[in-house]
Design an enzyme around this catalytic site. Structure first.
Site, short mmCIF file in Angstrom:
data_model
loop_
_atom_site.label_atom_id
_atom_site.label_comp_id
_atom_site.label_asym_id
_atom_site.label_seq_id
_atom_site.Cartn_x
_atom_site.Cartn_y
_atom_site.Cartn_z
N GLY A 200 0.80 -1.22 0.00
CA GLY A 200 0.00 0.00 0.00
C GLY A 200 0.83 1.26 0.00
N LEU B 245 0.42 3.61 -2.22
CA LEU B 245 0.83 3.38 -3.61
C LEU B 245 1.39 4.63 -4.28
CD1 LEU B 245 -2.14 1.13 -4.80
CD2 LEU B 245 0.02 0.44 -3.74
N HIS C 217 4.31 1.42 -8.05
CA HIS C 217 3.29 0.37 -7.88
C HIS C 217 2.30 0.38 -9.06
CE1 HIS C 217 4.13 1.26 -3.44
NE2 HIS C 217 4.40 -0.02 -3.52
N GLY D 40 8.41 -5.69 -8.80
CA GLY D 40 9.24 -4.59 -9.30
C GLY D 40 10.73 -4.90 -9.19
N GLN E 171 14.28 -9.64 -3.97
CA GLN E 171 12.95 -10.21 -3.71
C GLN E 171 12.38 -10.83 -4.99
OE1 GLN E 171 9.66 -8.19 -1.41
NE2 GLN E 171 9.02 -7.59 -3.45
P1 AMP Z 1 6.05 -2.62 -1.58
O1 AMP Z 1 4.70 -1.99 -1.44
O2 AMP Z 1 7.18 -1.71 -1.27
O3 AMP Z 1 6.13 -3.97 -0.93
O4 AMP Z 1 6.21 -2.91 -3.13
C1 AMP Z 1 5.27 -3.66 -3.84
C2 AMP Z 1 5.78 -3.97 -5.23
O5 AMP Z 1 6.03 -2.73 -5.90
C3 AMP Z 1 7.11 -4.73 -5.21
O6 AMP Z 1 7.09 -5.69 -6.25
C4 AMP Z 1 8.12 -3.65 -5.47
O7 AMP Z 1 9.30 -4.10 -6.07
C5 AMP Z 1 7.34 -2.74 -6.40
N1 AMP Z 1 7.91 -1.38 -6.38
C6 AMP Z 1 8.12 -0.60 -5.30
N2 AMP Z 1 8.73 0.56 -5.66
C7 AMP Z 1 8.92 0.48 -7.00
C8 AMP Z 1 9.53 1.34 -7.99
N3 AMP Z 1 10.06 2.50 -7.63
N4 AMP Z 1 9.54 0.93 -9.26
C9 AMP Z 1 9.01 -0.26 -9.62
N5 AMP Z 1 8.43 -1.13 -8.77
C10 AMP Z 1 8.39 -0.76 -7.47
#
Ligand code: AMP
Length: 281
Positions: A31, A33, A37, A147, A153
């Site tokens: 979240g 977002l 995201h 991402g 991860q």
């Molecule tokens: P998180 O909410 O931080 O757990 O991220 C959820 C998903 O969004 C994960 O797969 C992250 O790698 C991706 N994500 C977070 N930040 C970015 C970004 N700046 N660019 C691309 N994907 C992202």
């Protein structure tokens, strides 16, 4: 757009959708977002008929003293953004709904998880792999999008799908940056103005290492990493160059190098990375 709070509700919907021939895409998030995201939702939409975005601040991937209790949340605006980007459903379970009392099965990846963030965040990837395996079983996706921002991860999730035979494709979408080069992250909102200015040195350092390798080949890596360690104006956890496919050392068979960094700016730990083509001078 549907909003599911109960795991069984999501799974019932997903079973019906699969029976009707609907191809489900899953985008797991915690979240708060941002455009990074949302780019994953766009990628998932292109590859599926119905996108499920999960919004769950997963307690089992936070260690003691990490930011679980203060992790930023913005559920209403997150839902609006998901709807605007064409998601079919948001899954936002309560902690208790995801982990029944006595939950005792964990998913441990034992190779890719050892270095980088796994070294300083013991148990983190166990929490991630476990919750993602549960999300796969609930949302029944044919494609799941992660991402490149969380490069380690993403590789672990690919391994999870391969080794536990989940019938789905793991897609890794590009890292999205702010105009000043800083990787978008929910955690950026913790930064003071002064910390944000210092945080720019993280991405700037990665760009400089990429440019050094482009100019001098892989042989320039050690010197560029040393210089990089001097140029990050934060408390460095790691700055490393690894084989992007295996997270092992860069060697003759390496095609792409992952230069990955983690550093703290004030209380905020940020990660960033860049992919660099391996090339001889
Ligand atoms: P998180 O909410 O931080 O757990 O991220 C959820 C998903 O969004 C994960 O797969 C992250 O790698 C991706 N994500 C977070 N930040 C970015 C970004 N700046 N660019 C691309 N994907 C992202």
């Amino acid at each position: 757009m549907r909003i599911f709070r109960e795991p069984a509700e999501l799974q019932g919907w997903a079973l019906d959708a699969r029976r009707a021939g609907v191809r489900i895409g899953l985008v797991p998030t915690m979240g708060f977002l941002h455009a990074g995201h949302l780019s994953l939702i766009d990628v998932a939409r292109k590859r599926s008929d119905a996108v499920v975005v999960s919004i769950f601040v997963n307690p089992t991937q936070f260690g003691p003293g990490e930011d679980l209790s203060r992790y930023p949340r913005s559920f209403e605006s997150d839902c609006r953004a998901c709807e605007e980007h064409g998601a079919a459903a948001v899954f936002a379970p309560a902690d208790g709904a995801m982990y029944a009392p006595g939950h005792s099965i964990w998913v441990n990846e034992e190779e890719l998880s050892c270095g980088l963030c796994g070294r300083s965040r013991p148990g983190h990837f166990r929490g991630v792999a476990t919750v993602v395996a549960k999300l796969f079983n609930l949302a029944l996706p044919e494609v799941a999008v992660f991402g490149q921002k969380d490069a380690q991860q993403a590789l672990i999730i690919r391994r999870l799908a391969r080794d536990l035979n989940f019938p789905l494709e793991v897609v890794i979408a590009p890292l999205v940056r702010d105009a000043d080069g800083v990787a978008l992250s929910s955690r950026n909102r913790y930064l003071s103005e002064e910390e944000r200015a210092r945080a720019r040195t993280l991405s700037q350092t990665l760009f400089a290492i990429r440019d050094a390798v482009a100019a001098g080949g892989t042989a320039a890596l050690p010197g560029a990493l040393d210089a990089g360690r001097q140029s990050i104006r934060g408390e460095i956890d790691y700055l490393e160059a690894l084989d992007a496919a295996t997270l092992g050392p860069v060697g003759a068979s390496t095609q792409e190098i992952l230069v990955a960094a983690a550093a703290k700016f004030g209380d905020t730990r940020l990660i960033d990375n860049i992919l660099v083509k391996s090339c001889r001078p």
